[in-house]
Scaffold this motif. Structure first.
Motif, short mmCIF file in Angstrom:
data_model
loop_
_atom_site.label_atom_id
_atom_site.label_comp_id
_atom_site.label_asym_id
_atom_site.label_seq_id
_atom_site.Cartn_x
_atom_site.Cartn_y
_atom_site.Cartn_z
N VAL A 65 3.61 2.11 4.89
CA VAL A 65 4.37 3.36 5.01
C VAL A 65 3.54 4.47 4.40
O VAL A 65 3.08 4.37 3.26
N GLY B 158 6.08 3.31 9.21
CA GLY B 158 6.85 4.54 9.15
C GLY B 158 6.21 5.57 8.24
O GLY B 158 5.20 5.29 7.59
N LEU C 21 14.79 5.53 5.69
CA LEU C 21 13.51 4.88 5.43
C LEU C 21 13.68 3.66 4.54
O LEU C 21 13.01 2.63 4.74
N GLN D 88 14.70 0.97 6.68
CA GLN D 88 13.58 0.57 7.52
C GLN D 88 12.60 -0.32 6.75
O GLN D 88 12.04 -1.27 7.30
#
Length: 365
Positions: free
Chosen positions: A258, A277, A295, A298
């Motif tokens: 990320v 992400g 997030l 996620q």
């Protein structure tokens, strides 16, 4: 007296020094590539101050004067540095403005465009870009009033196919969703359309070195052979760098990563990284509570291994996202090289630093 007269005569017989080529660059990566090509035969001005944000910047009066006095201005393009597009629109300059993102042959991709996908040379023929990636916009740079006679190619660049188009960069077909004359609001470019962080693919940089060398050679033919030779040497260095980066990143495999913002897609595609992400959806946009909550969910779904803060952005967002999770926080990344020492060594150092930081985090170092 006789000695002084002889010295004066010798000075009169010496030709005047050639006009020093005045080169201006937008941010440290471009400056580094130009420095590689110039070598000992020039020093380009760097507009972005040390530690500045390439997506949002305000020129000082002295920097505006440098633009006005420049012979050549190299920039990635308005999709990366909209502040420079606005400055050029209000500056009376006779400079050749070279948009590197407009160069033919690049691997260019959209934001969040599935890893491994590209636009296959960007389709530049359809957008009026020439082999050298020049874009001398009548709209964005206000050159109509400067006597450039772009329709007649007054620069004498007919043989080089320079494109002086009304759309500045020919990106209308990419659906950038432009809100104003340059398509950028105060929150950074939106994440649709072409991703301008193309230097994150080393192959693109090799093309840019040729573009830079060709342009400098046109303006300074006395040193053309040196510029071209420097570009060839730099391309060899970048090719070796790509092999080095592949070796550093090989142990990372497909570990979900990320990032703070969507600047690493080109590197992900080139080296097979798995970017699960990003915290921010825009380059200058602060993520809201809903985005952070999404997030966090996620991270759980994707099994993210590492998350990376970035220079010029608060680490509190990282802390909020990873709290209570097992996601490791890597060292701060600097994709634009804004905290590095400017110069020819900057680009390799930036890329090497990113790769090593990612590898260290994934390995638990």
């Amino acid at each position: 007296m006789r000695h002084s007269l002889a010295l004066a005569c010798a000075m009169m017989a010496t030709p005047l020094a050639a006009h020093d080529l005045k080169v201006v660059t937008d941010f440290p990566i471009t400056h580094s590539l130009v420095a590689m090509v110039q070598g000992e035969h020039g020093s380009a001005d760097l507009l972005l101050d040390r530690g500045g944000d390439p997506h949002s910047f305000q020129l000082r009066p002295s920097q505006a004067r440098a633009l006005a006095d420049a012979d050549v201005i190299f920039w990635v393009g308005e999709d990366l540095t909209p502040w420079l597009a606005r400055a050029l629109a209000g500056t009376e300059t006779q400079a050749d403005v070279v948009s590197l993102l407009a160069a033919d042959g690049l691997t260019v991709q959209d934001f969040a465009d599935g890893h491994g996908h590209d636009h296959d040379n960007h389709g530049h023929d359809d957008h009026g870009h020439d082999d050298h990636g020049h874009s001398h916009s009548d709209d964005a740079h206000g050159h109509d009033d400067h006597g450039h006679s772009h329709d007649d190619h007054a620069h004498g660049h007919d043989d080089h196919g320079h494109s002086h188009d009304d759309n500045a960069h020919g990106h209308d077909d990419h659906g950038h969703g432009h809100d104003d004359a340059h398509g950028h609001d105060d929150h950074g470019h939106s994440h649709d359309g072409v991703d301008p962080h193309a230097w994150m693919n080393t192959g693109n940089v090799e093309i840019w070195l040729d573009v830079i060398a060709t342009e400098l050679a046109e303006h300074d033919p006395d040193h053309a052979d040196i510029y071209l030779a420097n570009a060839d040497a730099a391309k060899s260095e970048i090719a070796a760098l790509a092999d080095e980066l592949a070796g550093i990143l090989e142990p990372v495999g497909v570990a979900p990563l990320v990032m703070f913002h969507d600047a690493y897609g080109y590197m992900a595609n080139q080296f097979g990284l798995n970017i699960a992400g990003t915290i921010a959806l825009g380059d200058a946009a602060a993520p809201g509570a809903q985005r952070l909550s999404e997030l966090r969910a996620q991270l759980d779904d994707d099994g993210a291994v590492c998350i990376f803060p970035e220079v010029n952005h608060s680490s509190r967002y990282i802390d909020t996202v990873v709290e209570g999770t097992g996601v490791r926080v890597g060292a701060e990344l600097d994709p634009a090289g804004v905290l590095q020492e400017p110069g020819a060594d900057l680009y390799p150092a930036v890329m090497r630093g990113i790769a090593q930081t990612i590898a260290d985090c994934v390995s638990g170092n």
